[in-house]
Design an enzyme around this catalytic site. Structure first.
Site, PDB file in Angstrom:
ATOM      1  N   ARG A  43       0.851  -1.187   0.000  1.00  0.00           N
ATOM      2  CA  ARG A  43       0.000   0.000   0.000  1.00  0.00           C
ATOM      3  C   ARG A  43       0.889   1.241   0.000  1.00  0.00           C
ATOM      4  O   ARG A  43       2.090   1.153   0.192  1.00  0.00           O
ATOM      5  CB  ARG A  43      -0.929   0.005   1.214  1.00  0.00           C
ATOM      6  CG  ARG A  43      -0.257  -0.401   2.498  1.00  0.00           C
ATOM      7  CD  ARG A  43      -0.717   0.344   3.708  1.00  0.00           C
ATOM      8  NE  ARG A  43      -0.611   1.767   3.565  1.00  0.00           N
ATOM      9  CZ  ARG A  43       0.507   2.460   3.726  1.00  0.00           C
ATOM     10  NH1 ARG A  43       1.661   1.847   4.000  1.00  0.00           N
ATOM     11  NH2 ARG A  43       0.513   3.766   3.600  1.00  0.00           N
ATOM     12  N   GLY A  44       0.241   2.392  -0.197  1.00  0.00           N
ATOM     13  CA  GLY A  44       0.964   3.636  -0.405  1.00  0.00           C
ATOM     14  C   GLY A  44       1.101   3.859  -1.895  1.00  0.00           C
ATOM     15  O   GLY A  44       1.507   2.949  -2.635  1.00  0.00           O
ATOM     16  N   ALA A  45       0.756   5.044  -2.359  1.00  0.00           N
ATOM     17  CA  ALA A  45       0.695   5.300  -3.804  1.00  0.00           C
ATOM     18  C   ALA A  45       1.987   4.926  -4.536  1.00  0.00           C
ATOM     19  O   ALA A  45       1.933   4.225  -5.556  1.00  0.00           O
ATOM     20  CB  ALA A  45       0.318   6.757  -4.052  1.00  0.00           C
TER      21      ALA A  45
ATOM     22  N   ARG B 240      -7.389  -0.718  -7.019  1.00  0.00           N
ATOM     23  CA  ARG B 240      -7.597   0.454  -6.165  1.00  0.00           C
ATOM     24  C   ARG B 240      -7.914   1.648  -7.061  1.00  0.00           C
ATOM     25  O   ARG B 240      -7.085   2.041  -7.874  1.00  0.00           O
ATOM     26  CB  ARG B 240      -6.344   0.789  -5.335  1.00  0.00           C
ATOM     27  CG  ARG B 240      -5.848  -0.263  -4.365  1.00  0.00           C
ATOM     28  CD  ARG B 240      -6.717  -0.463  -3.140  1.00  0.00           C
ATOM     29  NE  ARG B 240      -6.932   0.728  -2.355  1.00  0.00           N
ATOM     30  CZ  ARG B 240      -6.097   1.179  -1.400  1.00  0.00           C
ATOM     31  NH1 ARG B 240      -4.984   0.547  -1.138  1.00  0.00           N
ATOM     32  NH2 ARG B 240      -6.414   2.251  -0.706  1.00  0.00           N
TER      33      ARG B 240
ATOM     34  N   ASP C   9      -2.712  10.299  -2.394  1.00  0.00           N
ATOM     35  CA  ASP C   9      -2.949   9.291  -3.419  1.00  0.00           C
ATOM     36  C   ASP C   9      -3.290   9.909  -4.772  1.00  0.00           C
ATOM     37  O   ASP C   9      -3.154   9.256  -5.793  1.00  0.00           O
ATOM     38  CB  ASP C   9      -4.067   8.355  -2.971  1.00  0.00           C
ATOM     39  CG  ASP C   9      -3.596   7.433  -1.861  1.00  0.00           C
ATOM     40  OD1 ASP C   9      -3.326   6.262  -2.151  1.00  0.00           O
ATOM     41  OD2 ASP C   9      -3.476   7.889  -0.709  1.00  0.00           O
TER      42      ASP C   9
END
Length: 359
Positions: free
Chosen positions: A54-56, A99, A247
């Protein structure tokens, strides 16, 4: 016994010999450090959706590696371009659905697709090799970009400052350095000391499980607070600046970041504390005019009603609204820190200038 800390592991990596995307399973942190080797496209889709990665920035790197690995498989079955590209495009569309809010996912996949189209006259084997090189380059670029964000962000603070951050935009959200934590880590390398306040970040607790964990492992002075305590630490004069990741940045400077970010920004404005968003240009979406057009991901009710609790903590049947992100309006943002410098209002102009540097 191993003396390795979480900082010694790669957040996202490629093991080409095993045809595997290698990630830290972030859903298991901080209790255990488990390394996953993912070889199947469905596994990679699940890892992105379930927040194992996770995390852009990290999502973008994982997507690039993931679509390369799938192309490697397709290339064994399809030796002609048309058949190869048809299956590649289908895999790309599938992975892109994991996502919806983080623009880095589609950015990385579009970049990989462009490699395919640019090299369409070459053999499929050569195209797959080009995809490998592009995925590796995207990963290495992420390190350099985050380091540059750290250098620019460090000019906004001084040794001994108190910094507040929300969610996790740290090393675990990128390959190295992170975005919002990059000024902290670069400052640490230069001998600076900071006092960091990490919001817990409900309902998934990325600030508690990830940011507090990685900062503590790195020897940073970090204090964990619940989200609704941020007003107190600001009111007490303990915070000199706020750094958050994001994001997606719209063309007008509106920003989508983890739910609760807009509350922090609003309180910061009340106390005249500078609020900075750290964003690689890959996270800036000039095709999205304002924050109103950003699609906000809705997640399962169970994340609010029972995750992290031994027993369900909300009544059965209660309605739950669980957006993963909120939009922070541009008038609450002091500056957007990119790898090319710091954009300031009016963002519709300054972000365009940033992109002229990129080109």
């Amino acid at each position: 016994m191993s003396n390795k800390t979480i900082m010694d592991y790669d957040t996202v990596a490629l093991d080409d010999a095993k045809s595997a995307l290698v990630i830290i399973d972030q859903t298991k942190l901080p209790y255990s450090t488990e390394i996953l080797e993912l070889t199947d496209l469905k596994e990679i889709w699940d890892a992105i959706y379930l927040l194992q990665v996770r995390g852009a920035p990290a999502i973008g790197v994982a997507a690039a590696i993931g679509i390369y690995l799938e192309a490697k498989k397709i290339g064994v079955e399809e030796t002609e371009f048309d058949g190869f590209y048809e299956k590649f495009a289908k895999a790309k569309e599938y992975l892109d659905s994991a996502r919806p809010t983080a623009v880095n996912l589609s950015w990385a996949l579009n970049r990989m697709e462009q490699v395919v189209l640019t090299n369409k006259t070459r053999s499929v084997e050569e195209i797959v090799k080009c995809l490998h090189d592009e995925a590796v380059e995207i990963r290495e670029e992420d390190i350099l970009v985050c380091r540059a964000i750290g250098e620019h962000g460090l000019t906004l603070i001084k040794d001994g400052d108190g910094i507040l951050t929300h969610c996790n935009a740290g090393k675990l959200a990128a390959v190295k350095y992170g975005t919002a934590t990059a000024p902290i880590y670069v400052g640490q390398e230069k001998g600076y000391s900071f006092r960091v306040f990490a919001d817990e970040t409900r309902p998934l607790l990325q600030g508690a499980r990830l940011t507090a964990f990685e900062l503590k492992e790195s020897g940073i002075d970090v204090t964990l607070i619940c989200d609704n305590m941020s007003n107190m630490v600001m009111r007490n004069g303990w915070v000199n600046a706020i750094f958050v990741g994001c994001d997606r940045v719209a063309a007008n400077g509106d920003v989508a970041n983890k739910i609760g970010t807009s509350i922090v920004a609003t309180v910061a404005k009340r106390y005249n504390i500078p609020f900075y968003v750290c964003a690689p240009t890959a996270t800036i979406d000039m095709a999205t005019p304002t924050g109103n057009e950003i699609k906000i991901e809705q997640r399962k009710a169970e994340e609010v009603t029972e995750m992290w609790y031994e027993k369900r903590m909300a009544p059965d049947g209660v309605k739950v609204y669980n957006p993963a992100f909120d939009v922070t309006d541009n008038d609450l943002i002091t500056g957007i820190v990119t790898e090319f410098g710091i954009a300031r209002a009016p963002y519709s102009e300054s972000l365009k200038k940033i992109f002229t540097m990129k080109s």
